[in-house]
Design an enzyme around this catalytic site. Structure first.
Site, short mmCIF file in Angstrom:
data_model
loop_
_atom_site.label_atom_id
_atom_site.label_comp_id
_atom_site.label_asym_id
_atom_site.label_seq_id
_atom_site.Cartn_x
_atom_site.Cartn_y
_atom_site.Cartn_z
N SER A 1 -9.16 -14.52 0.49
CA SER A 1 -7.95 -13.71 0.49
C SER A 1 -6.71 -14.56 0.23
CB SER A 1 -7.80 -13.04 1.87
OG SER A 1 -6.50 -12.54 2.04
N LYS B 1 -10.44 -16.80 7.16
CA LYS B 1 -10.71 -16.95 5.73
C LYS B 1 -10.58 -18.42 5.32
CE LYS B 1 -11.62 -12.73 4.55
NZ LYS B 1 -12.96 -12.36 4.07
N TYR C 1 -6.88 -13.55 11.38
CA TYR C 1 -7.66 -13.08 10.22
C TYR C 1 -7.55 -14.10 9.09
CZ TYR C 1 -8.46 -10.91 5.73
OH TYR C 1 -8.88 -10.67 4.45
C1 WQD Z 1 1.53 -4.27 2.01
C2 WQD Z 1 3.03 -4.08 2.20
C3 WQD Z 1 3.73 -3.98 4.47
C4 WQD Z 1 1.83 -0.21 5.54
C5 WQD Z 1 -3.50 -6.78 3.02
C6 WQD Z 1 -4.56 -6.95 4.03
C7 WQD Z 1 -5.14 -8.32 4.01
C8 WQD Z 1 -5.40 -8.78 2.60
C9 WQD Z 1 -4.24 -8.56 1.66
C10 WQD Z 1 -7.68 -8.76 2.04
C11 WQD Z 1 3.59 -4.93 3.32
C12 WQD Z 1 4.01 -2.67 3.77
C13 WQD Z 1 2.25 -1.34 4.85
C14 WQD Z 1 2.79 0.77 5.92
C15 WQD Z 1 4.51 -0.55 4.89
N1 WQD Z 1 -6.53 -8.11 2.10
N2 WQD Z 1 3.55 -1.48 4.53
N3 WQD Z 1 4.10 0.56 5.57
O1 WQD Z 1 -0.28 -6.92 4.54
O2 WQD Z 1 -0.21 -7.47 2.07
O3 WQD Z 1 -2.37 -7.50 3.36
O4 WQD Z 1 -3.90 -7.18 1.75
O5 WQD Z 1 -7.91 -9.87 2.30
O6 WQD Z 1 -6.36 -8.23 4.72
O7 WQD Z 1 -3.98 -6.73 5.28
O8 WQD Z 1 -1.21 -5.33 2.81
O9 WQD Z 1 -1.13 -2.90 2.57
O10 WQD Z 1 -0.95 -3.88 4.90
O11 WQD Z 1 0.95 -4.14 3.31
O12 WQD Z 1 5.70 -0.71 4.61
O13 WQD Z 1 2.48 1.82 6.55
O14 WQD Z 1 3.27 -2.72 2.57
O15 WQD Z 1 4.82 -4.32 5.33
O16 WQD Z 1 4.87 -5.37 2.95
P1 WQD Z 1 -0.91 -6.86 3.22
P2 WQD Z 1 -0.64 -3.99 3.45
#
Ligand code: WQD
Length: 343
Positions: free
Chosen positions: A128, A157, A153
Site C-alpha cells: 500500500s 504493510k 495498518y
Molecule cells: C480518501 C480521502 C479522507 C471518507 C485508503 C485505505 C488504505 C489504503 C489507501 C489500501 C481522505 C476523505 C473519506 C469520508 C472523507 N488502501 N474521506 N469522507 O485514507 O486515502 O486510504 O486507501 O491499502 O487502506 O484506508 O482512503 O477513502 O478512506 O479517504 O472526506 O467519509 O477521502 O479524509 O482524504 P485513504 P479513504
C-alpha cells in the site's frame, strides 16, 4: 501442462475477487482462500458466474498454519501466491493494533512459510502507498523513503514488505513483487462484484455511493483547510479492474526472472483528485446529487499523495487505462444492484 494454479488469499474480498476474474481471463487457475471475516460468500459464486469456471474455494485463515497446510494438501502444487488477505481500516488499526499485527503480519509470515515449504516459485504481495507516510516529493516514487506509517495498518504493510525482502535475501528460489496500491475504486462492468464495506464505509467512494443511494444522509468531507487547490485531500484513485490487471502483469514479469528476485511497484494512475473533485465527478457522471458537509479533519490523513507510475509502465508494461468517470460510474451501477438486495 505446468500448473498455473494461483493461491489467492482474501480472494472473496474487493481486490481479490476482481483479480481472480482477471487471472482466469489470462489462463491461470485461481484458488480462493478466505475466512470471510471481512467479505461475503456470495462473491465467490459471482466470480464463478463471471468466469464460467468453478473457481475452488478453501475456507480458512491464512494466519493459521493448519488452515494453510490443508489448502496445499487439497490443491497440491501452486504456480504462485497472491497475498491479499489483511485487515485494512486505518482508524480501526489505531484502536486495535495487536489484532492488526496478529492478522496482517501473522498472515504474511504463514504465507511465506508456505511458499518456502511447498516451493511456490512466484509471490505477489498486496502492499500500500500508506508505507510512504506523508511523502516529501510528489508524485511519489518507489525509491522514496519509507517513513513512519501514520497507523498500525501502515506499519503492518511496511513490516510485511521487509519480511518478504529478507526472506528472498536468504537465497530461496522464489520471485516476488510488492505492489503498492493507491486508492482502489470502481467495480466489475457486470456489476456482479464490487466493494462491499461491512457496516459504515470508512473509505470515500463507498460512502459517496451509499449517500447517493439514500442509505446515508450526508457525506462528511473531512476537512477543507488543507494546502490543496480546493482545500480537500488529494488521492490517486485507480479503477479496481486496472489494479487487478497489474497483478496478472506482475506474474508474467516474475515468470521471466530467475529466483531469488524481488521488486516493488507503485500501482496508481499518476493523477491526483480531491475529495470534492470526486463528489463533483460522481454527480456529473450519474446525475445524482451527493449532499455533503465539511467536517473536522480525520486523524491520520495526509494532505496529498499520488503515484509516480512510470516504473510499472516501463518494466511491467502496465498502466492504468480506465478513467475516473468509468470507475465512479461502475461504483454507482454496483451500488444499485446492492440496493436491489439481489444476492
Ligand atoms: C480518501 C480521502 C479522507 C471518507 C485508503 C485505505 C488504505 C489504503 C489507501 C489500501 C481522505 C476523505 C473519506 C469520508 C472523507 N488502501 N474521506 N469522507 O485514507 O486515502 O486510504 O486507501 O491499502 O487502506 O484506508 O482512503 O477513502 O478512506 O479517504 O472526506 O467519509 O477521502 O479524509 O482524504 P485513504 P479513504
Amino acid at each position: 501442462m505446468a500448473s498455473k494454479k494461483i493461491l489467492v488469499t482474501g480472494g472473496a474480498g474487493y481486490i481479490g475477487s476482481h483479480t481472480a476474474v482477471e487471472l482466469v481471463r489470462a489462463g491461470y487457475e485461481p484458488v480462493i482462500l478466505d475466512n470471510f471475516s471481512n467479505s461475503e460468500r456470495f462473491i465467490v459464486g459471482r466470480v464463478r458466474k463471471i468466469t464460467g469456471r468453478n473457481v475452488p474455494l478453501c475456507t480458512g485463515d491464512c494466519s493459521v498454519p493448519a488452515d494453510v497446510a490443508k489448502v496445499f494438501k487439497k490443491e497440491g502444487r501452486f504456480h504462485g501466491i497472491i497475498h491479499f488477505a489483511a485487515l485494512k481500516a486505518v482508524g480501526e488499526s489505531v484502536a486495535q493494533p495487536l489484532r492488526y499485527y496478529r492478522n496482517n503480519v501473522g498472515g504474511m509470515l504463514t504465507m511465506l512459510e508456505a511458499a518456502d515449504r511447498y516451493k511456490v516459485p512466484h509471490f505477489v504481495f498486496s502492499s500500500s502507498c500508506t508505507v510512504y507516510g506523508e511523502p516529501d516529493k510528489l508524485p511519489v516514487r518507489e525509491d522514496a523513503p519509507v517513513k513512519n506509517a501514520a497507523s498500525p495498518y501502515g506499519e503492518t504493510k511496511k513490516i510485511a514488505e521487509r519480511m518478504l525482502e529478507t526472506f528472498l535475501q536468504s537465497g530461496v528460489p522464489v520471485k516476488a513483487v510488492s505492489l503498492r496500491y493507491f486508492n482502489p475504486i470502481g467495480a466489475h462492468p457486470s456489476a456482479l462484484i464490487g466493494e462491499l464495506p461491512l457496516g459504515t464505509p470508512k473509505n470515500l467512494v463507498p460512502f459517496v455511493t451509499q449517500t447517493a443511494a439514500g442509505i446515508r444522509k450526508v457525506l462528511q468531507v473531512y476537512g477543507d483547510d488543507y494546502k490543496t487547490p480546493d482545500g480537500t485531500c488529494i488521492r490517486d484513485y485507480i479503477h479496481v479492474i486496472d489494479l487487478a490487471a497489474a497483478h496478472v502483469r506482475a506474474l508474467g514479469y516474475l515468470e521471466k526472472k530467475r529466483g531469488p528476485f524481488y521488486d516493488i511497484f507503485n500501482v496508481g494512475t499518476g493523477r491526483g483528485q480531491s475529495v470534492l473533485g470526486i463528489v463533483k465527478t460522481f454527480e456529473k457522471v450519474t446525475g445524482v446529487k451527493v449532499p455533503y458537509k465539511i467536517a473536522l479533519r480525520r486523524s491520520g490523513d495526509i494532505a496529498e499523495i499520488y503515484a509516480a507510475a512510470g516504473k510499472a509502465k516501463k518494466v511491467l508494461g502496465w498502466s492504468a487505462k480506465l478513467s475516473l468517470e468509468e470507475a465512479l460510474r461502475s461504483s454507482w451501477a454496483w451500488q444499485k444492484t446492492l440496493r436491489s438486495g439481489k444476492r
